[in-house]
Design a protein around this motif. Structure first.
Motif, PDB file in Angstrom:
ATOM      1  N   ARG A 209       0.858  -1.214  -0.028  1.00 33.04           N
ATOM      2  CA  ARG A 209       0.114   0.079   0.212  1.00 33.04           C
ATOM      3  C   ARG A 209       0.975   1.207   0.064  1.00 33.04           C
ATOM      4  NH1 ARG A 209      -5.173  -0.751   0.115  1.00 33.04           N
ATOM      5  NH2 ARG A 209      -5.634   1.372   0.096  1.00 33.04           N
ATOM      6  N   PRO A 210       0.745   2.205  -0.990  1.00 30.44           N
ATOM      7  CA  PRO A 210       1.896   3.162  -1.118  1.00 30.44           C
ATOM      8  C   PRO A 210       1.837   4.215   0.154  1.00 30.44           C
ATOM      9  CG  PRO A 210       0.426   3.104  -3.298  1.00 30.44           C
ATOM     10  CD  PRO A 210      -0.179   1.967  -2.131  1.00 30.44           C
ATOM     11  N   GLU A 211       0.861   4.146   1.061  1.00 31.65           N
ATOM     12  CA  GLU A 211       0.703   5.048   1.991  1.00 31.65           C
ATOM     13  C   GLU A 211       1.730   4.691   3.106  1.00 31.65           C
ATOM     14  OE1 GLU A 211      -3.252   3.118   2.208  1.00 31.65           O
ATOM     15  OE2 GLU A 211      -1.957   3.685   1.127  1.00 31.65           O
ATOM     16  N   LEU A 212       1.907   3.380   3.207  1.00 29.37           N
ATOM     17  CA  LEU A 212       2.750   2.857   4.275  1.00 29.37           C
ATOM     18  C   LEU A 212       4.352   3.130   4.000  1.00 29.37           C
ATOM     19  CD1 LEU A 212       1.301  -0.867   4.245  1.00 29.37           C
ATOM     20  CD2 LEU A 212       0.784   1.080   5.507  1.00 29.37           C
ATOM     21  N   LEU A 213       4.458   3.903   3.102  1.00 29.96           N
ATOM     22  CA  LEU A 213       5.774   4.583   2.828  1.00 29.96           C
ATOM     23  C   LEU A 213       6.054   5.489   3.672  1.00 29.96           C
ATOM     24  CD1 LEU A 213       6.747   4.724  -1.104  1.00 29.96           C
ATOM     25  CD2 LEU A 213       7.839   3.279   0.781  1.00 29.96           C
ATOM     26  N   LEU A 214       5.249   5.878   4.417  1.00 30.87           N
ATOM     27  CA  LEU A 214       5.401   7.010   5.438  1.00 30.87           C
ATOM     28  C   LEU A 214       6.090   6.537   6.735  1.00 30.87           C
ATOM     29  CD1 LEU A 214       4.382  10.190   6.626  1.00 30.87           C
ATOM     30  CD2 LEU A 214       2.528   8.864   7.466  1.00 30.87           C
ATOM     31  N   TYR A 215       5.935   5.059   6.846  1.00 31.06           N
ATOM     32  CA  TYR A 215       6.578   4.505   7.937  1.00 31.06           C
ATOM     33  C   TYR A 215       7.994   4.190   7.633  1.00 31.06           C
ATOM     34  CZ  TYR A 215       2.141   3.978  10.736  1.00 31.06           C
ATOM     35  OH  TYR A 215       0.973   4.209  11.413  1.00 31.06           O
ATOM     36  N   ALA A 216       8.097   4.061   6.369  1.00 33.50           N
ATOM     37  CA  ALA A 216       9.816   3.958   5.836  1.00 33.50           C
ATOM     38  C   ALA A 216      10.649   5.194   6.112  1.00 33.50           C
ATOM     39  CB  ALA A 216       9.691   3.247   4.593  1.00 33.50           C
ATOM     40  N   VAL A 217       9.755   6.143   5.808  1.00 32.81           N
ATOM     41  CA  VAL A 217      10.491   7.625   5.853  1.00 32.81           C
ATOM     42  C   VAL A 217      10.800   7.789   7.471  1.00 32.81           C
ATOM     43  CG1 VAL A 217      10.304  10.133   5.584  1.00 32.81           C
ATOM     44  CG2 VAL A 217       9.560   8.198   3.716  1.00 32.81           C
ATOM     45  N   ALA A 218       9.825   7.486   8.264  1.00 32.21           N
ATOM     46  CA  ALA A 218       9.842   7.734   9.780  1.00 32.21           C
ATOM     47  C   ALA A 218      10.966   6.945  10.366  1.00 32.21           C
ATOM     48  CB  ALA A 218       8.506   7.728  10.406  1.00 32.21           C
ATOM     49  N   ILE A 219      11.085   5.661   9.920  1.00 35.38           N
ATOM     50  CA  ILE A 219      12.235   4.703  10.454  1.00 35.38           C
ATOM     51  C   ILE A 219      13.463   5.686  10.014  1.00 35.38           C
ATOM     52  CG2 ILE A 219      13.239   2.673  10.384  1.00 35.38           C
ATOM     53  CD1 ILE A 219      10.513   2.748  11.999  1.00 35.38           C
ATOM     54  N   GLY A 220      13.657   5.834   8.810  1.00 34.77           N
ATOM     55  CA  GLY A 220      14.867   6.380   8.269  1.00 34.77           C
ATOM     56  C   GLY A 220      15.197   7.750   9.380  1.00 34.77           C
ATOM     57  N   ILE A 221      14.204   8.365   9.437  1.00 30.31           N
ATOM     58  CA  ILE A 221      14.617   9.722  10.164  1.00 30.31           C
ATOM     59  C   ILE A 221      15.264   9.239  11.686  1.00 30.31           C
ATOM     60  CG2 ILE A 221      13.511  11.736  11.249  1.00 30.31           C
ATOM     61  CD1 ILE A 221      11.980  11.913   8.825  1.00 30.31           C
ATOM     62  N   ALA A 222      14.373   8.307  12.356  1.00 30.08           N
ATOM     63  CA  ALA A 222      15.022   7.800  13.557  1.00 30.08           C
ATOM     64  C   ALA A 222      16.133   7.213  13.704  1.00 30.08           C
ATOM     65  CB  ALA A 222      13.624   6.899  14.154  1.00 30.08           C
ATOM     66  N   MET A 223      16.315   6.440  12.734  1.00 27.44           N
ATOM     67  CA  MET A 223      18.057   6.041  12.453  1.00 27.44           C
ATOM     68  C   MET A 223      19.036   7.064  12.163  1.00 27.44           C
ATOM     69  SD  MET A 223      17.365   2.554   9.976  1.00 27.44           S
ATOM     70  CE  MET A 223      19.112   2.033   9.955  1.00 27.44           C
ATOM     71  N   LEU A 224      18.637   8.221  11.687  1.00 30.42           N
ATOM     72  CA  LEU A 224      19.458   9.142  11.218  1.00 30.42           C
ATOM     73  C   LEU A 224      19.754   9.818  12.565  1.00 30.42           C
ATOM     74  CD1 LEU A 224      20.976  10.258   8.839  1.00 30.42           C
ATOM     75  CD2 LEU A 224      19.231  11.933   8.538  1.00 30.42           C
ATOM     76  N   ALA A 225      18.705  10.062  13.340  1.00 33.89           N
ATOM     77  CA  ALA A 225      18.630  10.739  14.412  1.00 33.89           C
ATOM     78  C   ALA A 225      19.555  10.026  15.715  1.00 33.89           C
ATOM     79  CB  ALA A 225      17.309  11.023  15.190  1.00 33.89           C
ATOM     80  N   SER A 226      19.610   8.927  15.445  1.00 34.36           N
ATOM     81  CA  SER A 226      20.387   8.072  16.570  1.00 34.36           C
ATOM     82  C   SER A 226      22.013   7.864  15.998  1.00 34.36           C
ATOM     83  CB  SER A 226      19.985   6.814  16.716  1.00 34.36           C
ATOM     84  OG  SER A 226      20.682   5.973  17.667  1.00 34.36           O
ATOM     85  N   LYS A 227      23.083   8.633  16.861  1.00 34.33           N
ATOM     86  CA  LYS A 227      24.109   8.499  16.401  1.00 34.33           C
ATOM     87  C   LYS A 227      24.817   7.077  16.012  1.00 34.33           C
ATOM     88  CE  LYS A 227      28.749  10.340  17.454  1.00 34.33           C
ATOM     89  NZ  LYS A 227      29.520  11.107  18.615  1.00 34.33           N
ATOM     90  N   PRO A 228      24.646   5.893  16.770  1.00 36.53           N
ATOM     91  CA  PRO A 228      25.080   4.734  16.394  1.00 36.53           C
ATOM     92  C   PRO A 228      24.509   4.195  15.039  1.00 36.53           C
ATOM     93  CG  PRO A 228      24.507   4.777  18.864  1.00 36.53           C
ATOM     94  CD  PRO A 228      23.839   5.816  17.949  1.00 36.53           C
ATOM     95  N   THR A 229      23.473   4.457  14.369  1.00 36.21           N
ATOM     96  CA  THR A 229      22.828   3.873  13.369  1.00 36.21           C
ATOM     97  C   THR A 229      22.790   5.059  12.243  1.00 36.21           C
ATOM     98  OG1 THR A 229      20.358   4.558  14.229  1.00 36.21           O
ATOM     99  CG2 THR A 229      21.314   2.389  14.653  1.00 36.21           C
ATOM    100  N   ARG A 230      23.279   6.069  12.514  1.00 34.67           N
ATOM    101  CA  ARG A 230      23.731   7.019  11.361  1.00 34.67           C
ATOM    102  C   ARG A 230      23.955   6.760   9.981  1.00 34.67           C
ATOM    103  NH1 ARG A 230      24.992  12.191  14.345  1.00 34.67           N
ATOM    104  NH2 ARG A 230      23.192  11.922  15.243  1.00 34.67           N
ATOM    105  N   GLY A 231      25.187   5.779  10.184  1.00 36.51           N
ATOM    106  CA  GLY A 231      25.860   5.416   8.899  1.00 36.51           C
ATOM    107  C   GLY A 231      24.767   4.427   8.100  1.00 36.51           C
ATOM    108  N   GLY A 232      24.146   3.775   9.074  1.00 34.14           N
ATOM    109  CA  GLY A 232      23.183   2.553   8.401  1.00 34.14           C
ATOM    110  C   GLY A 232      22.241   3.365   7.887  1.00 34.14           C
ATOM    111  N   ALA A 233      21.525   4.519   8.612  1.00 31.82           N
ATOM    112  CA  ALA A 233      20.588   5.208   7.985  1.00 31.82           C
ATOM    113  C   ALA A 233      20.620   5.710   6.656  1.00 31.82           C
ATOM    114  CB  ALA A 233      20.122   6.332   8.976  1.00 31.82           C
ATOM    115  N   ILE A 234      22.074   6.218   6.323  1.00 27.74           N
ATOM    116  CA  ILE A 234      22.381   6.979   5.208  1.00 27.74           C
ATOM    117  C   ILE A 234      22.358   5.602   3.884  1.00 27.74           C
ATOM    118  CG2 ILE A 234      24.341   7.829   3.853  1.00 27.74           C
ATOM    119  CD1 ILE A 234      24.936   9.353   6.330  1.00 27.74           C
ATOM    120  N   ARG A 235      22.898   4.563   4.401  1.00 28.09           N
ATOM    121  CA  ARG A 235      22.851   3.471   3.486  1.00 28.09           C
ATOM    122  C   ARG A 235      21.185   3.012   3.282  1.00 28.09           C
ATOM    123  NH1 ARG A 235      27.506   2.091   6.513  1.00 28.09           N
ATOM    124  NH2 ARG A 235      26.184   1.041   8.014  1.00 28.09           N
TER     125      ARG A 235
END
Length: 582
Positions: A209-235
């Motif tokens: 369902r295309p609207e579920l991509l909203l959660y994919a974006v939110a998870i990416g932002i959460a990983m980017l905001a956490s220093k240990p997972t920042r590199g993983g977030a970029i990848r």
């Protein structure tokens, strides 16, 4: 030194209370898995008990038409000769519907039922595995009991939950996919899964369902905001963009559009102000019911997120991302989406799964002081409680299923009986068209049952959800009539659509118009040169006369249905020349 002593005292206390720590841990692990099995068995038993009297929804039958052509090697098409059609918002649900279609290839109604049941069991298994894993239930009995309550409590709060599960729609499948994504995303958040691997979920969510991509974006932002997972977030972000771009390009190449036709059809103008009024009333009622049923869950998840920040638990950013993304999705659904067929809050249910996942992570940080731990014998009883709880549902199924089957609205479970029991009042003369399947060309806004019941018939979906021309370019009356349609159905909800078609110059010379509403029947236009004209005309005249005698004017009908007159100037039963054109 004092800390070490305290730790040693705590360890000795555990040993004194429970014996070997490894034995205690083994019992806890066994408890967690037996309770999982108990939850799953309880869900499955309840599904088979409650699903029996519930028919599949009309829209779920659309997957059967696509599955049929896909099985025949024609691709994802709606009509032979029209090319691939991006009419299914959840393309990935075909992973369930196609095997079920092959299994019940002679009975598409049963295939739709089987698809709903299979998707529901997948969801229940996903809940039993993912929620317990996110809560780390096997690490403490407090977490185990809390996770078991979380898995089951939200289900029984929704009086229509089982009807959604039995509907044959993609809803349970979509929820299972979303929950599996949350589980994978948290593994990446813990640095146990590569960001490149997690990126595979971006196209999967879009095709679910295309609207579920909203959660994919939110998870990416959460990983980017956490220093240990920042590199993983970029990848994760870069790989997601590449994979999503390739997916959209592939969809564009195959279907001619990267977006489902529903995304276009709802914004092209023929859902006019009358439809807006009706849709808004349904949306408001759906929202009010959702808040009544699940408002407590949303509030609890929000409180859990706040408490996670107060306690500075490592999962706080992830929990917050799930809650805020759910609030954003709710805002989008309320303000920017017509929830057509949004029965029983099915469009809101992804937020429920997100709240459950967030609360499971809140449970993860729960701790019970050692002195309050249950004794060893009590711990051994906990897994049995899970099995006993499931047995209650199994007994309920065994004693109540016979009566449930007897009350089934479509006991025979065939397309013919579905017509008689579920939608027999909607499409006049559809059984007669079914008897000559393939001989006529028809059009209608409701596409589920006719699309599955008439697989050989060229069928135009006037709502644009399964038609490339209407979905991508809007409804053009002359262009529609150039498709040589024999029978056209008109829905009361789309007065502008009816006017667009009937106002085409020469329409009355080509078609006889029958005013057969209300009683949820659709108005009908029948082509004078239709091969079955005499037979269909006789039936439609009888329905029209009955409507005149029993129901009055169109304005009165519309006022009865919607509590307001949508078109006071029109008269449904004005006198017309019904003789054949000279």
């Amino acid at each position: 030194m004092s800390a070490l002593n305290a730790s040693g005292l705590q360890y000795n206390h555990c040993v004194a209370k429970t014996g070997s720590p490894s034995i205690s841990q083994n019992w806890l692990w066994v408890s967690a898995w037996l309770v999982r099995v108990g939850v799953l068995l309880g869900f499955v038993a309840a599904l088979f008990h409650f699903a029996h009297p519930m028919p599949v929804w009309d829209d779920s039958l659309m997957w059967q038409r696509y599955s049929h052509f896909l099985h025949d090697g024609k691709g994802l098409i709606w009509n032979l000769g029209d090319g691939p059609t991006y009419g299914l918002t959840s393309v990935s649900f075909l992973l369930i519907t196609v095997p079920c279609h092959l299994l019940f290839h002679d009975n598409w109604y049963r295939a739709a039922e089987a698809g709903g049941i299979a998707a529901s069991i997948l969801l229940f298994a996903t809940i039993a595995l993912s929620v317990f894993s996110l809560a780390r239930a096997s690490s403490s009995y407090l977490r185990l009991v809390s996770a078991a309550l979380l898995c089951t409590l939200f289900v029984w709060q929704h009086e229509k939950f089982w009807e959604v599960m039995a509907s044959g729609m993609d809803t349970p499948f979509s929820l299972a996919v979303l929950l599996l994504f949350f589980w994978s995303a948290f593994k990446a958040f813990e640095a146990k899964l590569s960001g490149f691997v997690l990126a595979i979920w971006a196209p999967v969510l879009y095709l679910t369902r295309p609207e579920l991509l909203l959660y994919a974006v939110a998870i990416g932002i959460a990983m980017l905001a956490s220093k240990p997972t920042r590199g993983g977030a970029i990848r994760y972000g870069l790989a997601s963009l590449v994979l999503l771009g390739l997916t959209l390009a592939g969809l564009k190449s195959y279907f001619g559009t990267p977006f489902p036709l529903a995304a276009y059809a709802k914004h092209l103008g023929y859902y006019d102000s009358s439809f807006e009024v009706i849709a808004k009333r349904f949306d408001e009622a759906t929202w009010n019911d959702f808040i009544r049923i699940y408002g407590w869950l949303a509030a609890l998840a929000a409180i859990g997120a706040i408490n996670a920040w107060r306690r500075k638990v490592p999962e706080r950013i992830f929990i917050t991302a799930l809650v805020l993304a759910s609030f954003a999705l709710t805002y989008y659904l309320n303000n920017y989406m017509h929830q057509i067929m949004g029965l029983y809050q099915r469009f809101y249910l992804p937020t429920v799964i997100a709240y459950v996942a967030a609360l499971a992570l809140c449970i993860r940080s729960l701790n019970l002081p050692v002195r309050f731990q249950p004794p060893g014998n009590a711990r051994k009883a906990i897994p049995m409680l899970g099995m006993v709880a499931s047995s209650i549902f199994l007994v309920m199924q065994a004693t109540g299923t016979v009566g449930a089957i007897r009350d089934h609205k479509n006991l025979q479970g065939t397309m013919d009986s579905a017509w008689l029991g579920m939608t027999g009042k909607v499409w006049p003369v559809l059984p007669e068209i079914h008897a000559v399947d393939g001989a006529l060309r028809i059009a209608s806004t409701e596409a589920g049952l006719p699309g599955a019941w008439l697989p050989k018939t060229y069928f135009v979906d006037l709502a644009g959800l399964n038609d490339n021309d209407i979905g991508l370019h809007g409804l053009d009356g002359p262009r529609l009539l150039s498709r040589n349609l024999d029978v056209i159905y008109f829905h009361l909800f789309y007065p502008k659509m009816q006017q667009t078609i009937t106002s085409v110059p020469g329409f009355n010379e080509r078609y006889r118009f029958y005013r057969t509403q209300p009683d949820w029947k659709l108005n009908v236009a029948l082509k004078w040169s239709c091969p079955q004209f005499e037979k269909l005309d006789s039936i439609l005249r009888g329905i029209e006369e009955e409507a005149v005698l029993n129901h009055g004017t169109e304005g009165q009908i519309q006022e009865f249905c919607f509590n307001e007159t949508l078109d006071e100037a029109s008269n449904m039963f004005e006198t017309r020349d019904t003789s054949a054109p000279k």
